[in-house]
Design a protein around this motif. Structure first.
Motif, short mmCIF file in Angstrom:
data_model
loop_
_atom_site.label_atom_id
_atom_site.label_comp_id
_atom_site.label_asym_id
_atom_site.label_seq_id
_atom_site.Cartn_x
_atom_site.Cartn_y
_atom_site.Cartn_z
N ARG A 1 -9.87 11.50 -0.21
CA ARG A 1 -10.17 11.91 1.12
C ARG A 1 -9.07 12.84 1.83
NH1 ARG A 1 -13.32 7.20 2.13
NH2 ARG A 1 -15.61 7.24 1.75
N ALA A 2 -8.17 12.09 1.65
CA ALA A 2 -6.80 12.62 2.21
C ALA A 2 -6.38 13.90 1.28
CB ALA A 2 -5.60 11.95 2.13
N LEU A 3 -6.45 13.88 0.27
CA LEU A 3 -6.26 15.12 -0.63
C LEU A 3 -6.90 16.34 -0.51
CD1 LEU A 3 -4.61 15.71 -3.30
CD2 LEU A 3 -6.69 15.37 -4.71
N THR A 4 -8.29 16.06 -0.30
CA THR A 4 -9.24 17.22 -0.09
C THR A 4 -9.37 17.59 1.41
OG1 THR A 4 -11.11 15.67 0.35
CG2 THR A 4 -10.94 16.49 -1.70
N ASP A 5 -8.57 17.00 2.41
CA ASP A 5 -8.78 17.07 4.05
C ASP A 5 -7.41 16.80 4.38
OD1 ASP A 5 -9.51 17.98 6.41
OD2 ASP A 5 -10.55 16.27 6.75
N PRO A 6 -6.27 17.59 3.92
CA PRO A 6 -4.98 17.16 4.39
C PRO A 6 -4.62 17.21 6.03
CG PRO A 6 -4.96 19.33 3.05
CD PRO A 6 -6.29 18.79 3.12
N GLY A 7 -5.35 18.32 6.54
CA GLY A 7 -5.30 18.46 8.04
C GLY A 7 -5.46 17.30 8.93
N HIS B 1 -4.81 14.20 7.96
CA HIS B 1 -3.85 12.94 7.07
C HIS B 1 -2.45 13.54 7.16
CE1 HIS B 1 -7.87 12.11 5.84
NE2 HIS B 1 -7.45 10.89 5.70
N PRO B 2 -1.71 13.98 8.48
CA PRO B 2 -0.60 14.53 8.49
C PRO B 2 0.63 13.64 8.09
CG PRO B 2 -1.37 14.14 10.64
CD PRO B 2 -2.45 13.99 9.51
N LEU B 3 0.29 12.35 8.14
CA LEU B 3 1.49 11.41 7.54
C LEU B 3 1.64 11.35 6.24
CD1 LEU B 3 0.70 8.44 10.18
CD2 LEU B 3 2.43 9.78 10.23
N HIS B 4 0.45 11.89 5.52
CA HIS B 4 0.54 11.78 3.84
C HIS B 4 0.93 12.94 3.07
CE1 HIS B 4 -0.88 7.66 4.27
NE2 HIS B 4 -2.22 8.08 4.82
N LEU B 5 1.28 13.99 4.00
CA LEU B 5 1.65 15.26 3.57
C LEU B 5 2.50 15.51 2.30
CD1 LEU B 5 1.70 17.83 6.50
CD2 LEU B 5 -0.18 17.24 4.92
N ASP B 6 3.75 14.72 2.48
CA ASP B 6 4.41 14.51 1.07
C ASP B 6 3.64 13.89 0.02
OD1 ASP B 6 6.62 15.55 2.73
OD2 ASP B 6 7.58 13.92 3.16
N TRP B 7 3.12 13.02 0.08
CA TRP B 7 2.24 12.44 -1.13
C TRP B 7 1.13 13.55 -1.46
CZ3 TRP B 7 -2.99 11.69 -1.48
CH2 TRP B 7 -3.44 10.98 -2.67
N ILE B 8 0.66 14.09 -0.68
CA ILE B 8 -0.63 15.09 -1.10
C ILE B 8 0.06 16.11 -1.77
CG2 ILE B 8 -1.91 16.97 0.07
CD1 ILE B 8 -2.55 14.93 2.29
N TRP C 1 5.84 6.02 3.68
CA TRP C 1 6.95 6.91 2.92
C TRP C 1 8.38 6.85 3.30
CZ3 TRP C 1 3.79 7.27 -0.89
CH2 TRP C 1 2.37 7.17 -0.67
N GLU C 2 8.67 5.84 4.09
CA GLU C 2 10.14 5.96 4.27
C GLU C 2 10.80 5.32 2.91
OE1 GLU C 2 10.81 3.11 7.59
OE2 GLU C 2 10.11 4.71 9.19
N ARG C 3 12.16 5.85 2.95
CA ARG C 3 12.80 5.43 1.53
C ARG C 3 13.40 4.12 1.76
NH1 ARG C 3 9.94 8.72 -0.06
NH2 ARG C 3 10.47 10.62 -1.02
N GLY C 4 12.55 3.06 1.85
CA GLY C 4 13.11 1.52 1.86
C GLY C 4 13.46 1.08 3.15
#
Length: 294
Positions: free
Chosen positions: A29-35, A37-44, A212-215
Motif C-alpha cells: 500500500r505504501a509503495l502504490t501510494d507514497p504520498g 506514507h512520507p516516513l517511508h520514502l527512502d524505503w519506497i 529508518w534511523e541508522r541505529g
C-alpha cells in the motif's frame, strides 16, 4: 461510524499481536501510494526497482491493493503474539478461494525481496509499541487503552467506536480482538470489513519515524561506563529480541552478542525469558534507568 461489539468475556480476550503478513501487504500500500506514507520514502525509493524485477509475479496482488480489494482470506488475524510469515500464510492457504495461491506466492516473493531484510527494525518498533500499550493497560485499564489507541477510536460502554465515516456494526462473537500495530498503516486505523469471520484492528504504531534511523546512539556516559558495544546492545533490548535479532540490529557477531548479554544479565541490566523456541532478552528497570528512558 463503525461499532465493534463485545460480549461479556470478550474484553478479557483482547490481545496484541505482530503480523509479518499484514506488514507485507501494508508495504505494498505504501509503495502504490507514497504520498500518504512520507516516513517511508527512502524505503519506497529502494523498493521500486525490486517491484519492477517482480512485476509479473506481483501484478495480480498490486491490482487488488490499488483497488483496496485484498481478499479477507489473505489477511487473517494473527494467531499468536509473534507469528512468523509462513505460519500466517499457512492460515491464509486454508481459506477458500482459487485466487489465493498466486497471491500467496506474490506475498512470499515480496516479503523476501523488500520486507524481510528490514524486518528486525520493523519488529523492534512494533514490539516497543506493544510494550508501551501493555504498561498503559496495567496502569490505566482497558478503557483508557482503547481510548488512546488512536484519535478516531473511543470506548463506549460495551463497544469500540470508530469515527471512520462508515455505518458498519461488527461483533467479536467470543473470538477476542487482536490489536495489531503497523508501521505501514499511515495515520489511519484499518478495521475489518463487514462479514469478516474474525475481526481484528490494525492501528499505527508509535515512533515509526525512528524506523529508518541508522541505529541507536548510546549515550557517551553510559558507553564509557559499560563499553560502547554493550551500551548499543542494551539500547536495542528495549523491545524483546533474540541473540540472532540483536546481531542483525547491531552488526555484532553472534558470539559477541552472547558474551555481552551474559555480562549485562549478570549485572541485572537485561532479563531473559523463553518464548516458543526462542530466548528473548529485554531491558530491566535498572537498564532503562541507565539508558535515561521512562
Amino acid at each position: 461510524m463503525t461499532e465493534i461489539r463485545f460480549g461479556a468475556g470478550d474484553v478479557a480476550a483482547i490481545r496484541f499481536a505482530v503480523s509479518p503478513l499484514g506488514e507485507t501487504i501494508g508495504s505494498l500500500r505504501a509503495l502504490t501510494d507514497p504520498g500518504h506514507h512520507p516516513l517511508h520514502l527512502d524505503w519506497i525509493r529502494a523498493a521500486r526497482p525490486l517491484a519492477e524485477d517482480l512485476a509479473t509475479e506481483l501484478a495480480p496482488l498490486l491490482d487488488l491493493v490499488r483497488a483496496d480489494q485484498v481478499p479477507i482470506g489473505l489477511t487473517p488475524p494473527p494467531a499468536c503474539p509473534l507469528a512468523d510469515l509462513e505460519e500466517e500464510l499457512a492460515t491464509a492457504s486454508a481459506s477458500p478461494g482459487p485466487e489465493l495461491p498466486p497471491l500467496i506466492a506474490a506475498v512470499r516473493a515480496w516479503w523476501r525481496a523488500a520486507v524481510q531484510p528490514h524486518w528486525p527494525q520493523m519488529r523492534a518498533v512494533l514490539e516497543a509499541d506493544i510494550g508501551y500499550r501493555a504498561r498503559q493497560l496495567a496502569e490505566d485499564g482497558f478503557e483508557t487503552l482503547l481510548d488512546r489507541l488512536h484519535p478516531s477510536l473511543s470506548w463506549a460502554g460495551d463497544r469500540l467506536v470508530a469515527d471512520d465515516g462508515q455505518t458498519d456494526t461488527l461483533d467479536v462473537r467470543g473470538h477476542g480482538l487482536p490489536l495489531t500495530p503497523s508501521v505501514f498503516a499511515g495515520h489511519r486505523v484499518l478495521l475489518p470489513v463487514a462479514g469478516a469471520p474474525r475481526p481484528h484492528v490494525v492501528y499505527p504504531a508509535r515512533a515509526v519515524g525512528t524506523l529508518w534511523e541508522r541505529g541507536h546512539q548510546a549515550a557517551d556516559g553510559l558507553a564509557r561506563l559499560i563499553g560502547r558495544s554493550r551500551a548499543r546492545l542494551l539500547a536495542h533490548t528495549t523491545s524483546p529480541a533474540s541473540t540472532t535479532q540483536l546481531a542483525a540490529r547491531t552488526g555484532l557477531s553472534l558470539g559477541a552478542v552472547s558474551q555481552h548479554l551474559a555480562v549485562l544479565r549478570d549485572g541485572g541490566l537485561v532479563a531473559a525469558h523463553r518464548y516458543r523456541r526462542e530466548v528473548l532478552y529485554s531491558v530491566t528497570d535498572l537498564g532503562t534507568a541507565l539508558l535515561g528512558r521512562d
